[in-house]
Design a protein around this motif. Structure first.
Motif, PDB file in Angstrom:
ATOM      1  N   PHE A 172       6.049   4.868  -3.516  1.00 21.19           N
ATOM      2  CA  PHE A 172       4.781   5.563  -3.303  1.00 21.19           C
ATOM      3  C   PHE A 172       4.228   5.971  -4.655  1.00 21.19           C
ATOM      4  N   HIS A 173       2.919   6.182  -4.683  1.00 17.51           N
ATOM      5  CA  HIS A 173       2.323   6.668  -5.923  1.00 17.51           C
ATOM      6  C   HIS A 173       3.020   7.949  -6.366  1.00 17.51           C
ATOM      7  N   ALA A 174       3.322   8.038  -7.606  1.00 16.73           N
ATOM      8  CA  ALA A 174       3.924   9.265  -8.120  1.00 16.73           C
ATOM      9  C   ALA A 174       2.962  10.451  -7.962  1.00 16.73           C
ATOM     10  N   GLU A 175       1.675  10.151  -7.945  1.00 13.55           N
ATOM     11  CA  GLU A 175       0.669  11.222  -7.894  1.00 13.55           C
ATOM     12  C   GLU A 175       0.321  11.646  -6.471  1.00 13.55           C
ATOM     13  N   CYS A 176       0.859  10.990  -5.464  1.00 10.72           N
ATOM     14  CA  CYS A 176       0.424  11.244  -4.086  1.00 10.72           C
ATOM     15  C   CYS A 176       1.224  12.343  -3.393  1.00 10.72           C
ATOM     16  N   GLY A 177       1.973  13.110  -4.123  1.00  9.67           N
ATOM     17  CA  GLY A 177       2.684  14.242  -3.530  1.00  9.67           C
ATOM     18  C   GLY A 177       4.000  13.870  -2.876  1.00  9.67           C
ATOM     19  N   VAL A 236       0.852  -1.181   0.000  1.00 14.04           N
ATOM     20  CA  VAL A 236       0.000   0.000   0.000  1.00 14.04           C
ATOM     21  C   VAL A 236       0.890   1.233   0.000  1.00 14.04           C
ATOM     22  N   CYS A 237       0.377   2.298  -0.559  1.00 14.89           N
ATOM     23  CA  CYS A 237       1.080   3.568  -0.560  1.00 14.89           C
ATOM     24  C   CYS A 237       0.941   4.189   0.825  1.00 14.89           C
ATOM     25  N   ALA A 238       2.060   4.573   1.467  1.00 11.18           N
ATOM     26  CA  ALA A 238       2.020   5.105   2.829  1.00 11.18           C
ATOM     27  C   ALA A 238       1.355   6.474   2.886  1.00 11.18           C
ATOM     28  N   ILE A 239       1.180   7.108   1.768  1.00  9.16           N
ATOM     29  CA  ILE A 239       0.615   8.456   1.756  1.00  9.16           C
ATOM     30  C   ILE A 239      -0.912   8.400   1.672  1.00  9.16           C
ATOM     31  N   CYS A 240      -1.441   7.615   0.753  1.00 12.20           N
ATOM     32  CA  CYS A 240      -2.901   7.566   0.607  1.00 12.20           C
ATOM     33  C   CYS A 240      -3.481   6.273   1.179  1.00 12.20           C
ATOM     34  N   LEU A 241      -2.619   5.348   1.609  1.00 17.10           N
ATOM     35  CA  LEU A 241      -3.011   4.092   2.237  1.00 17.10           C
ATOM     36  C   LEU A 241      -3.898   3.223   1.347  1.00 17.10           C
TER      37      LEU A 241
HETATM   38 ZN    ZN Z   1      -0.809   6.868  -2.926  1.00 18.31          ZN
END
Ligand code: ZN
Ligand code: ZN
Length: 118
Positions: free
Chosen positions: A95-100, A70-75
């Motif tokens: 992490f997702h490239a789009e999640c900042g 899972v992405c730690a930023i958007c979970l």
């Molecule tokens: Zn994300």
């Protein structure tokens, strides 16, 4: 002859001062550019380079088993396939490239998941 030599000396001195002045201005401009808002900007830029942006498919194949899915930023879970993710070079977390994550890395220069340095 003496007068000519004196004139040449004066011109040389003026040229030297001018060169020194230019060098100081360039150095000041360089320093201002490098230190604008963030220290160690070079490492951040390298960490944000194209080499650390890749697809989830490739990262998960490389970091099999040990990586969170899972992405730690958007979970939210990675969709898999050709989704773009940003990899932190030092620890391999991604992490997702789009999640900042780029903005986070610029501001904090640590991995959002393990807080390790870049
Ligand atoms: Zn994300
Ligand atoms: Zn990490």
């Amino acid at each position: 002859m003496n007068a000519a030599a004196g004139l040449a000396l004066q011109i040389t001195a003026v040229a030297l001062v001018a060169a020194l002045l230019v060098a100081v201005i360039v150095a000041a401009a360089w320093g201002a550019k490098g230190g604008a808002g963030r220290g160690g900007g070079v490492d951040v830029e390298r960490a944000l380079g194209a080499a650390t942006i890749t697809t989830y498919e490739r990262v998960s194949a490389r970091a099999e088993g040990k990586a969170a899915d899972v992405c730690a930023i958007c979970l939210s879970e990675y969709a898999g396939g050709d989704e773009l993710v940003r990899v932190v070079p030092a620890c391999g977390h991604f992490f997702h490239a789009e999640c900042g994550v780029d903005a986070w890395l610029r501001a904090r220069q640590t991995c959002p998941l393990c807080r390790g340095g870049l």
